[in-house]
Design an enzyme around this catalytic site. Structure first.
Site, PDB file in Angstrom:
ATOM      1  N   HIS A   1       0.842  -1.211   0.000  1.00  0.00           N
ATOM      2  CA  HIS A   1       0.000   0.000   0.000  1.00  0.00           C
ATOM      3  C   HIS A   1       0.873   1.254   0.000  1.00  0.00           C
ATOM      4  CE1 HIS A   1      -3.948   2.003   0.733  1.00  0.00           C
ATOM      5  NE2 HIS A   1      -3.091   3.005   0.947  1.00  0.00           N
TER       6      HIS A   1
ATOM      7  N   HIS B   1       1.592   5.323  -2.188  1.00  0.00           N
ATOM      8  CA  HIS B   1       1.117   6.375  -3.121  1.00  0.00           C
ATOM      9  C   HIS B   1       2.345   6.962  -3.807  1.00  0.00           C
ATOM     10  CE1 HIS B   1      -3.125   6.504  -1.699  1.00  0.00           C
ATOM     11  NE2 HIS B   1      -2.556   5.989  -0.617  1.00  0.00           N
TER      12      HIS B   1
ATOM     13  N   HIS C   1      -9.415   1.846  -0.486  1.00  0.00           N
ATOM     14  CA  HIS C   1      -9.256   2.604   0.744  1.00  0.00           C
ATOM     15  C   HIS C   1     -10.620   2.492   1.424  1.00  0.00           C
ATOM     16  CE1 HIS C   1      -5.669   4.207  -1.054  1.00  0.00           C
ATOM     17  NE2 HIS C   1      -5.411   4.944   0.001  1.00  0.00           N
TER      18      HIS C   1
ATOM     19  N   GLU D   1     -11.305   4.632   6.121  1.00  0.00           N
ATOM     20  CA  GLU D   1     -10.156   5.327   6.728  1.00  0.00           C
ATOM     21  C   GLU D   1     -10.685   6.575   7.418  1.00  0.00           C
ATOM     22  OE1 GLU D   1      -7.032   6.719   4.165  1.00  0.00           O
ATOM     23  OE2 GLU D   1      -5.657   7.052   5.825  1.00  0.00           O
TER      24      GLU D   1
HETATM   25 FE   FE2 Z   1      -3.580   5.131   1.237  1.00  0.00          FE
END
Ligand code: FE2
Length: 433
Positions: A57, A59, A210, A213
């Site tokens: 995971h 970005h 996602h 969250e």
């Molecule tokens: Fe994330």
């Protein structure tokens, strides 16, 4: 027998010491006393040799952008998303590519040889996706990069969210992403989970959302994700990422949810470095930790991995591509400090993460890819405690990073002239002194 490379005196995760012979890209043999007729031999002196670290995971489109165009002052998820919205129009193909490649240099140096990165597809230009598709092929000989088509501003909430997601998949994104808790209503979030899972079923792709969250314990999109996975027979290819609302959920509800997750074959990825600083920002004291119930999920047989999420970006101002940092933080927040738990946390950032990403070529067995990491530690538990230096990284049979490591010189009265931070936990039977 002739081999290209023999790693001698390697301590494996289970503690036994062996040699590892490599031919081409593959492991040819794992046994003691392998004789080298030709090829190179490296004695690693009983240090831990592990399969590579895996980050499921991340970005990568945002990494190393911290401070551009400004810094996140509140530290919240929502300021991070706003800040990313300010940065997006300023992105260029070359800048995204250059930052991603620089990050991958760090990853390679840390033995992190597989990464799943979410990529925001809400910018109509799909500029970051194109740049990362280019990076994916540039690094393919040493890092496996999976790209998730991620509608950061909402699959339904973003005007072109759905269309851009389809365009991203057509261009070669590997996984379907989403963010149901960021849709405008709970109902829209539910609908996005249904739509994204339907799309995954049609295209035969994995799903990694996602999911929840948030600190809101009533955010329960994981429930819909589990139901869709089961209904569509997608066990083993669906992941709920973050899942922080689970921290504050009613325990009775969780006692229903966890068996359903296990039955459906939905994996969980938790991101402790980032969620321990982002969650609970709107609360007074006592403050929730904002990490899903990790030991409880593991006890139910759910595949649970640790992810890194962010390094030096609008959401997180630290990080260095080190999955041992992630495991170290994770085990503290989840209170997993028994020896067995520490060792399991090492497995989470290697073997379990690889399993969640569907990578079955990693592992220190004959026939598997010759990808491995030599750590300046003698055991997995010590590697986690020290966040041990990566002395050597081998990817597909090629040494791609080396670092000397070793002892530290000391100048103290009456003390040894060298010190090492390595430590061996005594066996229970010999621990009486
Ligand atoms: Fe994330």
């Amino acid at each position: 027998m002739t081999f290209d490379l023999i790693i001698q005196n390697a301590t494996l995760f289970d503690g036994h010491c062996t040699d590892i012979a490599i031919t081409g890209e593959r492991i040819a043999a794992v046994e003691s006393g392998i004789a080298a007729e030709t090829g190179k031999t490296i004695d690693v002196g009983n240090r831990l040799v592990s399969q590579p670290f895996v980050d499921p995971h991340f970005h990568m489109d945002a990494t190393l952008s911290y401070g551009i165009p400004r810094r996140n002052t509140s530290g919240t998820l929502f300021e991070g998303i706003r800040l990313w919205g300010e940065l997006k129009p300023l992105l260029t193909h070359d800048a995204v590519r250059e930052r991603a490649l620089r990050y991958c240099d760090w990853a390679a140096a840390q033995g992190l040889l597989a990464i799943r990165s979410h990529v925001d597809v809400c910018d109509d230009r799909l500029l970051a996706l194109d740049a990362l598709i280019e990076v994916r092929s540039e690094i393919a000989s040493y890092i496996d990069l999976q790209l998730v088509a991620f509608p950061q501003d909402g699959h339904h909430r973003s005007p072109n969210g759905h269309m851009n997601l389809l365009r991203a998949l057509d261009r070669g994104a590997d996984v379907i992403g989403g963010i149901p808790h960021f849709e405008q209503t709970m109902a829209d979030g539910t609908q996005s989970v249904i739509d994204l899972c339907r799309l995954a079923e049609e295209r035969g792709l994995p799903v990694d959302l996602h999911c929840d969250e948030t600190d809101d314990p009533m955010s329960r999109h994981i429930e819909q994700l589990v139901a869709e996975t089961r209904r569509r027979g997608m066990a083993g290819r669906v992941t709920g990422s973050h899942l922080t609302s689970m921290h504050g959920m009613d325990s009775y509800y969780v006692s229903k949810l966890l068996p359903m997750m296990a039955e459906a074959g939905v994996a969980a990825i938790l991101n402790p470095l980032v969620n321990i600083v982002i969650q609970g920002r709107q609360e007074s004291y006592p403050r929730r930790r904002g990490l899903a119930r990790v030991p409880e999920m593991i006890a139910h047989g759910i595949a649970v991995g640790w992810g890194q999420d962010c390094v030096l970006d609008p959401w997180y101002s630290l990080g260095k591509a080190d999955m041992l940092d992630v495991a170290h933080m994770g085990l503290h927040v989840a209170q997993m400090t028994s020896l067995d738990d520490i060792r399991h946390c090492f497995r989470m950032v290697t073997e379990v993460n690889a399993q969640i990403m569907g990578l079955n070529e990693f592992g220190l067995q004959p026939g598997k890819l010759a990808s491995m990491v030599v750590l300046d530690a003698n055991s997995a538990e010590d590697a986690v405690r020290l966040r041990a230096e990566r002395l050597m990284v081998i990817s597909r049979g090629r040494i791609i990073a080396r670092r000397p490591g070793g002892t530290i010189s000391l100048d103290l009265p009456g003390r040894p002239s060298e010190v090492t931070l390595r430590h061996t936990v005594p066996d229970q039977d010999s621990a009486h002194q």
